[in-house]
Design an enzyme around this catalytic site. Structure first.
Site, mmCIF file in Angstrom:
data_model
loop_
_atom_site.group_PDB
_atom_site.id
_atom_site.type_symbol
_atom_site.label_atom_id
_atom_site.label_comp_id
_atom_site.label_asym_id
_atom_site.label_seq_id
_atom_site.Cartn_x
_atom_site.Cartn_y
_atom_site.Cartn_z
ATOM 1 N N GLY A 51 -7.304 -15.208 -9.139
ATOM 2 C CA GLY A 51 -7.494 -14.617 -10.396
ATOM 3 C C GLY A 51 -8.937 -15.361 -10.962
ATOM 4 N NE ARG A 96 -8.394 -24.765 -6.365
ATOM 5 C CZ ARG A 96 -8.198 -24.372 -7.700
ATOM 6 N NH1 ARG A 96 -9.125 -23.801 -8.297
ATOM 7 N NH2 ARG A 96 -6.955 -24.706 -8.242
ATOM 8 C CG ASP A 136 8.857 -11.774 -17.371
ATOM 9 O OD1 ASP A 136 8.108 -12.125 -18.125
ATOM 10 O OD2 ASP A 136 8.477 -11.556 -16.244
ATOM 11 C CD GLN A 140 -10.013 -13.196 -22.366
ATOM 12 O OE1 GLN A 140 -8.892 -13.882 -22.421
ATOM 13 N NE2 GLN A 140 -10.291 -12.323 -23.301
ATOM 14 N NE ARG A 167 -4.910 -6.978 -22.614
ATOM 15 C CZ ARG A 167 -4.605 -5.713 -22.527
ATOM 16 N NH1 ARG A 167 -5.549 -4.830 -22.936
ATOM 17 N NH2 ARG A 167 -3.750 -5.198 -21.719
ATOM 18 N NE ARG A 216 9.007 -18.320 -17.460
ATOM 19 C CZ ARG A 216 7.974 -18.070 -17.363
ATOM 20 N NH1 ARG A 216 7.506 -16.718 -18.026
ATOM 21 N NH2 ARG A 216 6.930 -18.774 -17.087
ATOM 22 C CG HIS A 241 4.804 -10.379 -15.897
ATOM 23 N ND1 HIS A 241 5.558 -11.365 -16.320
ATOM 24 C CD2 HIS A 241 3.732 -11.156 -15.766
ATOM 25 C CE1 HIS A 241 5.186 -12.479 -16.164
ATOM 26 N NE2 HIS A 241 3.788 -12.588 -15.995
HETATM 27 P P1 NAD Z 1 -6.445 -20.743 -10.511
HETATM 28 O O1 NAD Z 1 -7.654 -20.390 -11.513
HETATM 29 O O2 NAD Z 1 -5.917 -22.111 -10.515
HETATM 30 O O3 NAD Z 1 -6.618 -20.078 -9.275
HETATM 31 C C1 NAD Z 1 -7.137 -18.905 -8.934
HETATM 32 C C2 NAD Z 1 -7.693 -18.954 -7.672
HETATM 33 O O4 NAD Z 1 -8.376 -17.993 -7.135
HETATM 34 C C3 NAD Z 1 -9.117 -20.138 -7.721
HETATM 35 O O5 NAD Z 1 -8.864 -20.960 -6.554
HETATM 36 C C4 NAD Z 1 -10.370 -19.121 -7.364
HETATM 37 O O6 NAD Z 1 -11.276 -19.714 -6.758
HETATM 38 C C5 NAD Z 1 -9.396 -17.814 -6.522
HETATM 39 N N1 NAD Z 1 -10.430 -16.560 -6.764
HETATM 40 C C6 NAD Z 1 -11.036 -16.052 -7.639
HETATM 41 N N2 NAD Z 1 -11.539 -14.738 -7.064
HETATM 42 C C7 NAD Z 1 -11.085 -14.877 -5.469
HETATM 43 C C8 NAD Z 1 -11.668 -14.083 -4.576
HETATM 44 N N3 NAD Z 1 -12.473 -13.124 -4.871
HETATM 45 N N4 NAD Z 1 -11.281 -14.273 -3.373
HETATM 46 C C9 NAD Z 1 -10.452 -15.263 -3.016
HETATM 47 N N5 NAD Z 1 -10.104 -16.233 -4.127
HETATM 48 C C10 NAD Z 1 -10.500 -15.950 -5.351
HETATM 49 O O7 NAD Z 1 -5.233 -19.765 -11.429
HETATM 50 P P2 NAD Z 1 -3.939 -19.856 -11.447
HETATM 51 O O8 NAD Z 1 -3.124 -20.608 -12.503
HETATM 52 O O9 NAD Z 1 -3.491 -20.183 -9.762
HETATM 53 O O10 NAD Z 1 -3.240 -18.285 -11.586
HETATM 54 C C11 NAD Z 1 -3.471 -17.186 -10.741
HETATM 55 C C12 NAD Z 1 -3.100 -15.889 -11.122
HETATM 56 O O11 NAD Z 1 -1.498 -16.018 -11.126
HETATM 57 C C13 NAD Z 1 -3.521 -15.684 -12.599
HETATM 58 O O12 NAD Z 1 -4.080 -14.339 -12.737
HETATM 59 C C14 NAD Z 1 -2.357 -15.723 -13.374
HETATM 60 O O13 NAD Z 1 -2.419 -15.267 -14.801
HETATM 61 C C15 NAD Z 1 -1.380 -15.471 -12.730
HETATM 62 N N6 NAD Z 1 0.158 -15.549 -12.933
HETATM 63 C C16 NAD Z 1 0.883 -14.918 -12.476
HETATM 64 C C17 NAD Z 1 2.355 -15.121 -13.046
HETATM 65 C C18 NAD Z 1 3.221 -13.859 -12.729
HETATM 66 O O14 NAD Z 1 4.473 -14.234 -13.284
HETATM 67 N N7 NAD Z 1 2.849 -12.886 -12.100
HETATM 68 C C19 NAD Z 1 2.712 -16.540 -13.472
HETATM 69 C C20 NAD Z 1 1.573 -17.279 -13.750
HETATM 70 C C21 NAD Z 1 0.380 -17.038 -13.289
#
Ligand code: NAD
Length: 313
Positions: free
Chosen positions: A80, A41, A149, A83, A89, A152, A176
């Protein structure tokens, strides 16, 4: 001409790619290294972005591993795990903490000097976990916290008053998430406080403003309901934070950082306005809060501390 700058992004899902794209378009790095446990990916995303070189910036984007980050000035963590059906949680939190333990261990080994920007959720808890695991100076770990936030909030207030959101000075502080706190008492446009004032012909009406804040607090749910995830605005927020660090801008941003007595709170990561420069978090700027706002911030901290208690770090 940009000097040689390497930025790593760990986790090339929706958020990681939005951040990489925004970084590319802003020309803030000379090299972007993408790392994901799904190496294919990361490779695909790197190839796709690289093909934009002919149109905008001559930036190298490549998939790599942690050894490629030895000269990185900054690493963004957007990895990330989602779930699983039936998972509670706390179990999800523990799985995310385990993922962070592995990632931060690798970053300490191969990129001990870099500033870490954490965006993965729950961002305050994972920033805290990173602070506890990493051997780097605490000021070099920054969670994006309530930057999104706050963005926004300013965008909606700007639209309401008919002014540029960049002229709206208003913060969301704390977690957050659900317990975040709008700081109405310090919110102003052009130095005029919103509360008890009329700006651009619009008086401050509490019920209307509470509805506006509800839109901020529920924004992620509303967006996820429509497109399945949020990514573009957080990508831009990440880039704003990266720019403040790499250009040593000393910008005041609401980021999640370890508290050491600010507002009477310790041993918790949450967002307060902080001065951001080349070494990460430099100072805290503490606006006076009303009693209600201070109580809400303390509640936010308690909720986060309760979540932390159950995690095995
Ligand atoms: P996603 O599932 O599209 O991508 C997550 C990626 O992490 C995947 O490509 C996965 O393969 C990779 N991953 C998992 N474990 C890993 C590891 N050990 N080493 C390397 N890569 C690994 O998710 P997303 O939509 O990109 O969201 C990512 C994170 O960002 C989530 O926790 C989401 O909640 C968070 N997020 C935060 C905010 C904020 O304001 N802080 C806003 C939106 C999303």
């Amino acid at each position: 001409m940009i000097q040689k700058r390497t930025i790593g992004i760990v986790g090339t899902g929706q958020v990681g790619v939005a951040a990489a794209y925004a970084l590319f378009m802003r020309g803030l790095a000379s090299e972007i290294i993408l790392i994901d446990k799904d190496a294919k990916r990361a490779e695909g995303e790197a190839m796709d972005l690289m093909h934009g070189q002919a149109f905008f910036e001559n930036i190298t984007v490549r998939a790599g591993d942690y050894r490629d980050l030895s000269s990185a000035q900054l690493v963004v963590i957007t990895a990330g795990v989602a779930q699983k059906p039936g998972e509670n949680r706390l179990d999800l939190l523990n799985r995310n903490a385990a993922v962070f333990s592995e990632i931060v261990g690798q970053l300490d080994r191969h990129s001990p000097r870099s500033v870490l920007v954490i965006a993965s959720n729950p961002v305050d808890i994972l920033s805290y976990v990173t602070q506890k695991i990493s051997r780097r100076d605490p000021c070099r770990v920054i969670g994006t916290g309530t930057m999104l936030d706050t963005g926004r909030f300013r965008a909606l207030l700007g639209r309401h008053y008919g002014v540029d959101p960049r002229s709206v000075h208003a913060y969301i502080l704390g977690e957050h998430g659900d317990t975040e706190v709008p700081v109405w008492s310090a919110a102003n446009i052009g130095g005029v406080p919103l509360v008890d004032h009329s700006i651009c012909g619009k008086p401050f009406q509490a019920a209307e403003m509470n509805r506006l804040f509800d839109q901020v607090r529920n924004a992620a749910y509303e967006i996820i309901d429509r497109k399945g995830y949020t990514n573009t605005a957080i990508g831009m927020a990440i880039v704003r934070l990266v720019q403040a660090v790499l250009e040593d801008q000393k910008t005041v941003l609401p980021v999640s950082r370890m508290l050491t007595g600010e507002y009477g709170l310790t041993d918790v990561c949450l967002s307060i306005p902080s001065v951001i420069g080349i070494n990460g978090v430099q100072d805290a700027i503490l606006p006076s809060l009303s009693d209600t706002e201070l109580g809400a911030l303390q509640h936010s901290a308690r909720v986060l501390q309760e979540s932390i208690t159950g995690i095995s770090i």
